[in-house]
Design a protein around this motif. Structure first.
Motif, PDB file in Angstrom:
ATOM      1  N   LEU A 147      -0.630  20.677   2.744  1.00 58.47           N
ATOM      2  CA  LEU A 147      -0.736  20.283   1.342  1.00 58.47           C
ATOM      3  C   LEU A 147      -0.660  21.490   0.404  1.00 58.47           C
ATOM      4  O   LEU A 147      -0.860  21.353  -0.790  1.00 58.47           O
ATOM      5  CB  LEU A 147      -2.046  19.534   1.082  1.00 58.47           C
ATOM      6  CG  LEU A 147      -1.939  18.012   1.147  1.00 58.47           C
ATOM      7  CD1 LEU A 147      -1.804  17.549   2.584  1.00 58.47           C
ATOM      8  CD2 LEU A 147      -3.113  17.336   0.466  1.00 58.47           C
ATOM      9  N   ASP A 148      -0.395  22.670   0.973  1.00 55.70           N
ATOM     10  CA  ASP A 148      -0.316  23.877   0.159  1.00 55.70           C
ATOM     11  C   ASP A 148      -1.610  24.118  -0.613  1.00 55.70           C
ATOM     12  O   ASP A 148      -1.597  24.552  -1.770  1.00 55.70           O
ATOM     13  CB  ASP A 148       0.885  23.777  -0.803  1.00 55.70           C
ATOM     14  CG  ASP A 148       1.325  25.144  -1.312  1.00 55.70           C
ATOM     15  OD1 ASP A 148       1.088  26.131  -0.601  1.00 55.70           O
ATOM     16  OD2 ASP A 148       1.894  25.216  -2.420  1.00 55.70           O
ATOM     17  N   VAL A 179      -8.350  16.143  -9.006  1.00 51.45           N
ATOM     18  CA  VAL A 179      -7.168  15.468  -8.459  1.00 51.45           C
ATOM     19  C   VAL A 179      -7.442  14.816  -7.098  1.00 51.45           C
ATOM     20  O   VAL A 179      -6.624  14.043  -6.607  1.00 51.45           O
ATOM     21  CB  VAL A 179      -5.930  16.401  -8.381  1.00 51.45           C
ATOM     22  CG1 VAL A 179      -5.472  16.787  -9.772  1.00 51.45           C
ATOM     23  CG2 VAL A 179      -6.218  17.622  -7.526  1.00 51.45           C
ATOM     24  N   GLY A 180      -8.597  15.120  -6.515  1.00 52.57           N
ATOM     25  CA  GLY A 180      -9.028  14.368  -5.338  1.00 52.57           C
ATOM     26  C   GLY A 180      -9.208  12.899  -5.673  1.00 52.57           C
ATOM     27  O   GLY A 180      -8.932  12.022  -4.851  1.00 52.57           O
ATOM     28  N   ILE A 181      -9.665  12.615  -6.893  1.00 46.62           N
ATOM     29  CA  ILE A 181      -9.773  11.225  -7.364  1.00 46.62           C
ATOM     30  C   ILE A 181      -8.458  10.741  -7.938  1.00 46.62           C
ATOM     31  O   ILE A 181      -7.965   9.688  -7.565  1.00 46.62           O
ATOM     32  CB  ILE A 181     -10.773  11.067  -8.544  1.00 46.62           C
ATOM     33  CG1 ILE A 181     -12.119  11.669  -8.249  1.00 46.62           C
ATOM     34  CG2 ILE A 181     -10.899   9.590  -8.904  1.00 46.62           C
ATOM     35  CD1 ILE A 181     -13.065  11.540  -9.437  1.00 46.62           C
ATOM     36  N   THR A 182      -7.915  11.486  -8.876  1.00 43.98           N
ATOM     37  CA  THR A 182      -6.823  10.937  -9.679  1.00 43.98           C
ATOM     38  C   THR A 182      -5.509  10.879  -8.914  1.00 43.98           C
ATOM     39  O   THR A 182      -4.617  10.119  -9.298  1.00 43.98           O
ATOM     40  CB  THR A 182      -6.635  11.761 -10.976  1.00 43.98           C
ATOM     41  OG1 THR A 182      -6.333  13.125 -10.619  1.00 43.98           O
ATOM     42  CG2 THR A 182      -7.895  11.744 -11.828  1.00 43.98           C
ATOM     43  N   ARG A 183      -5.390  11.669  -7.827  1.00 43.87           N
ATOM     44  CA  ARG A 183      -4.137  11.718  -7.072  1.00 43.87           C
ATOM     45  C   ARG A 183      -4.325  11.631  -5.564  1.00 43.87           C
ATOM     46  O   ARG A 183      -3.362  11.878  -4.834  1.00 43.87           O
ATOM     47  CB  ARG A 183      -3.391  13.034  -7.383  1.00 43.87           C
ATOM     48  CG  ARG A 183      -3.079  13.261  -8.836  1.00 43.87           C
ATOM     49  CD  ARG A 183      -2.038  12.292  -9.314  1.00 43.87           C
ATOM     50  NE  ARG A 183      -1.715  12.503 -10.722  1.00 43.87           N
ATOM     51  CZ  ARG A 183      -0.846  11.768 -11.391  1.00 43.87           C
ATOM     52  NH1 ARG A 183      -0.225  10.760 -10.803  1.00 43.87           N
ATOM     53  NH2 ARG A 183      -0.602  12.000 -12.661  1.00 43.87           N
ATOM     54  N   GLY A 184      -5.527  11.373  -5.107  1.00 44.41           N
ATOM     55  CA  GLY A 184      -5.770  11.399  -3.652  1.00 44.41           C
ATOM     56  C   GLY A 184      -5.345  12.732  -3.063  1.00 44.41           C
ATOM     57  O   GLY A 184      -4.912  12.814  -1.918  1.00 44.41           O
ATOM     58  N   ASP A 185      -5.461  13.790  -3.863  1.00 45.73           N
ATOM     59  CA  ASP A 185      -4.910  15.100  -3.515  1.00 45.73           C
ATOM     60  C   ASP A 185      -5.983  15.961  -2.857  1.00 45.73           C
ATOM     61  O   ASP A 185      -6.618  16.792  -3.507  1.00 45.73           O
ATOM     62  CB  ASP A 185      -4.357  15.761  -4.780  1.00 45.73           C
ATOM     63  CG  ASP A 185      -3.374  16.883  -4.459  1.00 45.73           C
ATOM     64  OD1 ASP A 185      -3.186  17.198  -3.265  1.00 45.73           O
ATOM     65  OD2 ASP A 185      -2.805  17.445  -5.407  1.00 45.73           O
ATOM     66  N   LEU A 232     -18.015  13.957  -8.615  1.00 47.78           N
ATOM     67  CA  LEU A 232     -16.746  14.584  -8.985  1.00 47.78           C
ATOM     68  C   LEU A 232     -16.443  14.523 -10.473  1.00 47.78           C
ATOM     69  O   LEU A 232     -16.744  13.545 -11.146  1.00 47.78           O
ATOM     70  CB  LEU A 232     -15.595  13.911  -8.230  1.00 47.78           C
ATOM     71  CG  LEU A 232     -15.490  14.167  -6.731  1.00 47.78           C
ATOM     72  CD1 LEU A 232     -14.090  13.886  -6.259  1.00 47.78           C
ATOM     73  CD2 LEU A 232     -15.880  15.574  -6.362  1.00 47.78           C
ATOM     74  N   HIS A 233     -15.803  15.576 -10.935  1.00 49.68           N
ATOM     75  CA  HIS A 233     -15.309  15.650 -12.304  1.00 49.68           C
ATOM     76  C   HIS A 233     -14.180  14.620 -12.481  1.00 49.68           C
ATOM     77  O   HIS A 233     -13.374  14.446 -11.575  1.00 49.68           O
ATOM     78  CB  HIS A 233     -14.777  17.071 -12.526  1.00 49.68           C
ATOM     79  CG  HIS A 233     -14.400  17.360 -13.930  1.00 49.68           C
ATOM     80  ND1 HIS A 233     -13.160  17.048 -14.436  1.00 49.68           N
ATOM     81  CD2 HIS A 233     -15.087  17.925 -14.952  1.00 49.68           C
ATOM     82  CE1 HIS A 233     -13.106  17.415 -15.705  1.00 49.68           C
ATOM     83  NE2 HIS A 233     -14.267  17.953 -16.045  1.00 49.68           N
ATOM     84  N   PRO A 234     -14.123  13.941 -13.630  1.00 50.37           N
ATOM     85  CA  PRO A 234     -13.084  12.894 -13.800  1.00 50.37           C
ATOM     86  C   PRO A 234     -11.650  13.406 -13.665  1.00 50.37           C
ATOM     87  O   PRO A 234     -10.750  12.614 -13.404  1.00 50.37           O
ATOM     88  CB  PRO A 234     -13.330  12.340 -15.208  1.00 50.37           C
ATOM     89  CG  PRO A 234     -14.456  13.101 -15.798  1.00 50.37           C
ATOM     90  CD  PRO A 234     -15.049  14.003 -14.774  1.00 50.37           C
ATOM     91  N   LEU A 235     -11.434  14.702 -13.843  1.00 54.84           N
ATOM     92  CA  LEU A 235     -10.070  15.228 -13.694  1.00 54.84           C
ATOM     93  C   LEU A 235      -9.830  15.855 -12.325  1.00 54.84           C
ATOM     94  O   LEU A 235      -8.804  16.497 -12.104  1.00 54.84           O
ATOM     95  CB  LEU A 235      -9.767  16.254 -14.795  1.00 54.84           C
ATOM     96  CG  LEU A 235      -9.550  15.676 -16.193  1.00 54.84           C
ATOM     97  CD1 LEU A 235      -9.295  16.796 -17.191  1.00 54.84           C
ATOM     98  CD2 LEU A 235      -8.388  14.695 -16.206  1.00 54.84           C
ATOM     99  N   ARG A 253      -8.187  19.403  -4.099  1.00 50.74           N
ATOM    100  CA  ARG A 253      -7.573  20.533  -4.793  1.00 50.74           C
ATOM    101  C   ARG A 253      -8.406  20.933  -6.007  1.00 50.74           C
ATOM    102  O   ARG A 253      -8.183  21.990  -6.600  1.00 50.74           O
ATOM    103  CB  ARG A 253      -6.149  20.171  -5.226  1.00 50.74           C
ATOM    104  CG  ARG A 253      -5.239  21.376  -5.506  1.00 50.74           C
ATOM    105  CD  ARG A 253      -3.821  20.946  -5.896  1.00 50.74           C
ATOM    106  NE  ARG A 253      -3.170  20.159  -4.876  1.00 50.74           N
ATOM    107  CZ  ARG A 253      -2.522  20.669  -3.826  1.00 50.74           C
ATOM    108  NH1 ARG A 253      -2.421  21.974  -3.691  1.00 50.74           N
ATOM    109  NH2 ARG A 253      -1.989  19.883  -2.926  1.00 50.74           N
ATOM    110  N   GLU A 260      -8.042  19.451 -12.280  1.00 56.61           N
ATOM    111  CA  GLU A 260      -6.707  19.864 -12.736  1.00 56.61           C
ATOM    112  C   GLU A 260      -6.705  21.295 -13.262  1.00 56.61           C
ATOM    113  O   GLU A 260      -7.518  21.646 -14.103  1.00 56.61           O
ATOM    114  CB  GLU A 260      -6.269  18.959 -13.902  1.00 56.61           C
ATOM    115  CG  GLU A 260      -5.283  17.896 -13.480  1.00 56.61           C
ATOM    116  CD  GLU A 260      -4.921  17.001 -14.649  1.00 56.61           C
ATOM    117  OE1 GLU A 260      -4.710  17.529 -15.764  1.00 56.61           O
ATOM    118  OE2 GLU A 260      -4.864  15.774 -14.438  1.00 56.61           O
TER     119      GLU A 260
END
Lengths: 298, 298
Positions: A78-79, A42-48, A37-40, A113, A116
């Motif tokens: 989750l839209d 949002v699956g990582i950074t926000r559990g999104d 995964l890319h560091p940005l 998602r 970002e």
């Protein structure tokens, strides 16, 4: 939980899984040890993001269609953009086909998602041989009840809390399992603040009492259980009464038997609940396992 | 939210951040477009990790020590191994030093539990220039109140729900912002089921009324606000009354002014709350911004 060694995991990366994606859907076999995964993202950074875990028995995925429909339902909650389920279906089948033939495989589908502001979901499938659950299935496990903090009607009154969506934000579910371990148990059953039975951190609750086989409904903010639905369908076909309706805490404690069901462990009876013995019904446990491992799958 | 183009992000990967790690702590500059995480990292698959976002003003990190202490507190709440904060501190300073000098930088520190069964956390730092918040800061924003579903005392009665930990499981926070957008607002303020003010999905609430400047305490299950603590410290030094005590919903609606404070946006006044006008106090907003952007940082 120990992993079986020697049967390599399978990783399939998916592109174009969003119905509105510019790129064509495709699935590619990938190195399961690669970075993903890319560091940005949002699956990582926000559990999104969202996921599904599909049990595969002797090469046959259990209730694949129901899992994919539930993934679509989570996406809606989750839209996220609508998903091309046929592309994901093909990816799941590729992962199963590529994995060494094993009695029980667990295939997980992940959709985030995406990075970002990219607007393009990231998706992949991971297939691995599950741990050996035979002892838990035959002997049962100890579970504790834990307050989930929400009233029973939370999914209806505050849908933004995403109760009933299968999201990547599972830190609370993991934390509940650690709390259970601190209390000498292997699993937990969440209760609502108003005293109703909800679900396990990674399972659906089924109990049996004078009214028949019972489970709480999705309106109670629980994940609609694919494994539970299949079991109930077959039990009904065999003439048993099934009731999908809210369950009071006292009914759980008074039940003739209690099970936790899920795609990986399939069916695990609860032998001890909050320190008190719960009757085991091995005949019914075996019947449920038979239902799930019979080859006539959808 | 638009990103500034042209100032490349900085990515620093960290190893050995756990106090019990076999490897020595080290920080390495990395390509910010590279792929980062193993597919079985529970930071992805379970949102099982923690983070901090540190505002950097003219090269000076705001309240870095408080952020690192809060990271350690989150690690404790998630039962992660204790972290080597000095190593993370060094990584943050490396990221700041390597980024082009910009007026406002946002540095995020991420720590996950690591790949399944590895026992070794994954950690990295991402520095990027933030969006331009000047308009929101001067004109204020519209916010809506949303039910958080929990009673005010949830952090004390059910610590396994991780309220007050800054975890990667932020799907609900993102969902709340989408709900706010549906209602024509830019942000949300969570309320407890028993009618108390909690926090924003990514900010601390400060209001002003006859008792002084007020914010809810961490015991109410809110994240201890590093930006809020700094503002209160300076306001006290300037002779203002500050009160960290629970706040009733009606007190929020009757306040003389309301602000949302955080590391990235710093201070944003609420201009409209649930459709009703809230007085702006631009003098105090500017005073708070001055506090945060003065160079004498810890």
């Amino acid at each position: 939980m120990t992993r079986n060694e020697g049967q390599p995991d399978i990783l399939v990366t998916l592109t174009g899984v969003a119905a509105d994606s510019a790129s064509k859907p495709s699935a590619a076999l990938s190195d399961p040890t690669r970075l993903l995964l890319h560091p940005l993202d949002v699956g990582i950074t926000r559990g999104d993001g969202i996921f599904e875990a599909i049990g595969v028995n002797g090469g046959h995925p259990l209730e694949l269609e129901a899992h994919l429909e539930r993934l679509q339902r989570s996406a809606r909650m989750l839209d996220l953009p609508p998903l091309r389920l046929d592309a994901i279906d093909a990816g799941v089948r590729l992962a199963i086909e590529q994995h060494t033939s094993v009695p029980e495989l667990l295939v997980k589908v992940f959709v985030t998602r995406g990075p970002e502001a990219s607007g393009e979901p990231t998706a992949w499938i991971h297939a691995s041989e599950g741990p050996d659950y035979s002892r838990a299935r035959s002997e049962g496990i100890a579970a504790v009840t834990l307050n989930r903090g929400y009233p029973r009607d939370i999914a209806l009154t505050a849908p933004w809390l995403l109760q009933g969506a299968k999201t990547l934000s599972y830190a609370v579910n993991r934390s509940a399992l650690r709390e259970a371990a601190l209390r000498g148990a292997q699993d937990a059953i969440f209760l609502s603040t108003d005293g109703f039975v909800l679900e396990g951190p990674a399972s659906t609750v089924i109990l049996r009492d004078a009214r028949g086989f019972r489970t709480p409904p999705p309106e109670d903010g629980v994940l609609p259980g694919t494994t539970q639905v299949r079991i109930f369908r077959e039990l009904e076909a065999q003439g048993f009464a099934t009731v999908t309706e809210h369950i009071r805490e006292e009914e759980l404690r008074a039940a003739a038997a209690v099970w936790l069901v899920s795609s990986g462990r399939l069916v695990v009876p609860v032998r001890i609940l909050d320190g008190a013995a719960v009757p085991l019904d091995c005949k019914v446990t075996d019947m449920m396992l038979d239902i799930l491992t019979s080859v006539t799958n959808s």
